[in-house]
Design an enzyme around this catalytic site. Structure first.
Site, PDB file in Angstrom:
ATOM      1  CE  LYS A  23      22.923   1.085  29.380  1.00 37.67           C
ATOM      2  NZ  LYS A  23      23.847   0.415  30.324  1.00 37.67           N
ATOM      3  NE  ARG A  98      18.683  -2.896  31.771  1.00 30.45           N
ATOM      4  CZ  ARG A  98      18.940  -1.637  32.097  1.00 30.45           C
ATOM      5  NH1 ARG A  98      18.277  -0.648  31.550  1.00 30.45           N
ATOM      6  NH2 ARG A  98      19.903  -1.366  32.957  1.00 30.45           N
ATOM      7  NE  ARG A 137      26.752   4.044  37.930  1.00 31.53           N
ATOM      8  CZ  ARG A 137      26.130   3.471  36.924  1.00 31.53           C
ATOM      9  NH1 ARG A 137      26.550   3.661  35.684  1.00 31.53           N
ATOM     10  NH2 ARG A 137      25.104   2.689  37.132  1.00 31.53           N
ATOM     11  NE  ARG A 171      21.676   3.651  39.322  1.00 36.81           N
ATOM     12  CZ  ARG A 171      21.658   3.116  38.109  1.00 36.81           C
ATOM     13  NH1 ARG A 171      21.965   3.849  37.059  1.00 36.81           N
ATOM     14  NH2 ARG A 171      21.326   1.860  37.938  1.00 36.81           N
ATOM     15  NE  ARG A 182      22.580  -2.148  37.940  1.00 41.61           N
ATOM     16  CZ  ARG A 182      23.301  -1.062  38.234  1.00 41.61           C
ATOM     17  NH1 ARG A 182      23.877  -0.940  39.433  1.00 41.61           N
ATOM     18  NH2 ARG A 182      23.455  -0.122  37.348  1.00 41.61           N
TER      19      ARG A 182
HETATM   20  P1  AMP Z   1      19.765   1.666  34.627  1.00 40.85           P
HETATM   21  O1  AMP Z   1      19.619   3.022  35.217  1.00 40.85           O
HETATM   22  O2  AMP Z   1      19.544   1.639  33.155  1.00 40.85           O
HETATM   23  O3  AMP Z   1      21.041   0.970  35.028  1.00 40.85           O
HETATM   24  O4  AMP Z   1      18.578   0.780  35.244  1.00 40.85           O
HETATM   25  C1  AMP Z   1      18.480   0.558  36.647  1.00 40.85           C
HETATM   26  C2  AMP Z   1      17.529  -0.588  36.902  1.00 40.85           C
HETATM   27  O5  AMP Z   1      16.217  -0.248  36.416  1.00 40.85           O
HETATM   28  C3  AMP Z   1      17.878  -1.901  36.219  1.00 40.85           C
HETATM   29  O6  AMP Z   1      18.817  -2.673  36.962  1.00 40.85           O
HETATM   30  C4  AMP Z   1      16.509  -2.557  36.132  1.00 40.85           C
HETATM   31  O7  AMP Z   1      16.123  -3.104  37.391  1.00 40.85           O
HETATM   32  C5  AMP Z   1      15.580  -1.385  35.834  1.00 40.85           C
HETATM   33  N1  AMP Z   1      15.446  -1.134  34.375  1.00 40.85           N
HETATM   34  C6  AMP Z   1      15.860  -0.039  33.674  1.00 40.85           C
HETATM   35  N2  AMP Z   1      15.535  -0.149  32.384  1.00 40.85           N
HETATM   36  C7  AMP Z   1      14.919  -1.342  32.253  1.00 40.85           C
HETATM   37  C8  AMP Z   1      14.368  -2.047  31.155  1.00 40.85           C
HETATM   38  N3  AMP Z   1      14.399  -1.535  29.900  1.00 40.85           N
HETATM   39  N4  AMP Z   1      13.808  -3.254  31.388  1.00 40.85           N
HETATM   40  C9  AMP Z   1      13.754  -3.786  32.630  1.00 40.85           C
HETATM   41  N5  AMP Z   1      14.270  -3.190  33.713  1.00 40.85           N
HETATM   42  C10 AMP Z   1      14.845  -1.971  33.538  1.00 40.85           C
END
Ligand code: AMP
Length: 228
Positions: A23, A98, A137, A171, A182
Site C-alpha cells: 500500500k 481499517r 523492508r 519499523r 497484524r
Molecule cells: P501501517 O503503517 O498502516 O502498517 O500501520 C501500523 C500500525 O498503526 C497498525 O498495526 C496499527 O496499530 C496502527 N494503525 C494504522 N492505521 C490505523 C487505523 N486506520 N486504525 C487503527 N490502527 C491503525
C-alpha cells in the site's frame, strides 16, 4: 502523458490490503503520477509516538502489539489532516479505514466536503508471502522512501536513490510475531471493508503478488478510469 501536466478532478482513493501488500509503495507512486496526497495513518501515528503526543502515548503499546489503535484516536488524526488545504487536490488513503466504524466516519467526512470515495482498491496477496516481504523492508529516514532487501534495492547499497540519505530505518512492528497479529487484525477487522466498498460500487481488486511496476500499471489504469 504522465497525468501531472493537466488539471484533473480531485479524487479520493482508498487502498485496502494486509500489511506488506504494498500500500505504501503504491500510494507513493500514485502520489507522484497523479499529484494526489498520500495519507498514511500508520505514518501519522508513528510521528505522534515519536513526538510523544497524548495520542502517540496511547497508541504506542497497541502498535507494538500489532493491534489496531482506537477508532476515536485514528479518526481524529485523519479528520485534522484531511482539513489541510493540500488535501483538496485529492488523496490516497493508505491504511485508513481499517474498521467499519472508520469507513462510516470517512463517508461522513467526505459528505461534509461534498466529496466521496472515487475508488477503493483491494491489493490481494497471500498471507504466507507477506511475512517474508515485511521481514526485508526498510525505509529512508530522510525522505521515507521504502526499500526492500530483495524486491526493491537502491542502486548503491545504503544510499537512498530518492534523496541521497544514508540513514535507513526498520519499523519496530515489522517482526514475525507482530506481523502475525497484524495479519489477524486485518482479516478480522479490515477485510470486511472489501464488501463494504463493493456494495457501494467503487471496489477494484488487484493481484498484488505481481511486481511493483505491474501493480502500479494496473492501479494507474484504475485511477485514470475513476477520474474520467
Ligand atoms: P501501517 O503503517 O498502516 O502498517 O500501520 C501500523 C500500525 O498503526 C497498525 O498495526 C496499527 O496499530 C496502527 N494503525 C494504522 N492505521 C490505523 C487505523 N486506520 N486504525 C487503527 N490502527 C491503525
Amino acid at each position: 502523458m504522465d497525468g501531472t501536466d493537466s488539471p484533473q478532478a480531485a479524487i479520493h482513493l482508498v487502498l485496502l490490503g494486509p500489511p506488506g501488500a504494498g500500500k505504501g509503495t503504491q500510494a507513493r507512486l500514485l502520489e507522484e503520477r497523479f499529484g494526489l496526497v498520500q495519507l498514511s495513518t500508520g505514518d501519522m501515528l508513528r510521528a505522534a509516538v515519536a513526538a510523544g503526543t497524548e495520542a502517540g502515548q496511547q497508541a504506542k503499546a497497541v502498535m507494538e502489539a500489532g493491534d489496531l489503535v482506537s477508532d476515536a484516536i485514528v479518526i481524529a488524526i485523519l479528520r485534522d489532516r484531511l482539513a489541510a488545504p493540500d488535501c483538496a487536490r485529492g488523496t490516497i488513503l493508505d491504511g485508513f479505514p481499517r474498521t467499519t466504524v472508520q469507513a462510516e466516519a470517512l463517508d461522513a467526512l467526505m459528505a461534509e466536503r461534498g466529496q466521496r470515495i472515487g475508488a477503493a482498491i483491494s491489493l490481494e496477496v497471500d498471507d504466507a508471502a507477506m511475512v517474508a516481504r515485511i521481514a526485508g523492508r526498510y525505509s529512508c529516514a530522510g525522505c521515507g522512501e521504502g526499500w526492500h532487501d530483495s524486491f526493491k534495492t537502491p542502486a548503491k547499497a545504503g544510499v537512498c536513490d530518492k534523496c541521497g540519505g544514508t540513514e535507513m530505518t526498520r519499523r519496530a512492528d515489522d517482526n514475525a510475531e507482530t506481523v502475525e497479529q497484524r495479519l489477524r487484525a486485518y482479516h478480522a477487522q479490515t477485510a470486511p471493508l472489501i464488501d463494504y466498498y463493493d456494495a457501494k460500487g467503487v471496489l477494484a481488486r488487484v493481484d498484488a503478488m505481481a511486481d511493483i511496476a505491474a501493480v502500479s500499471h494496473e492501479l494507474s489504469a484504475i485511477v485514470t478510469r475513476a477520474i474520467a
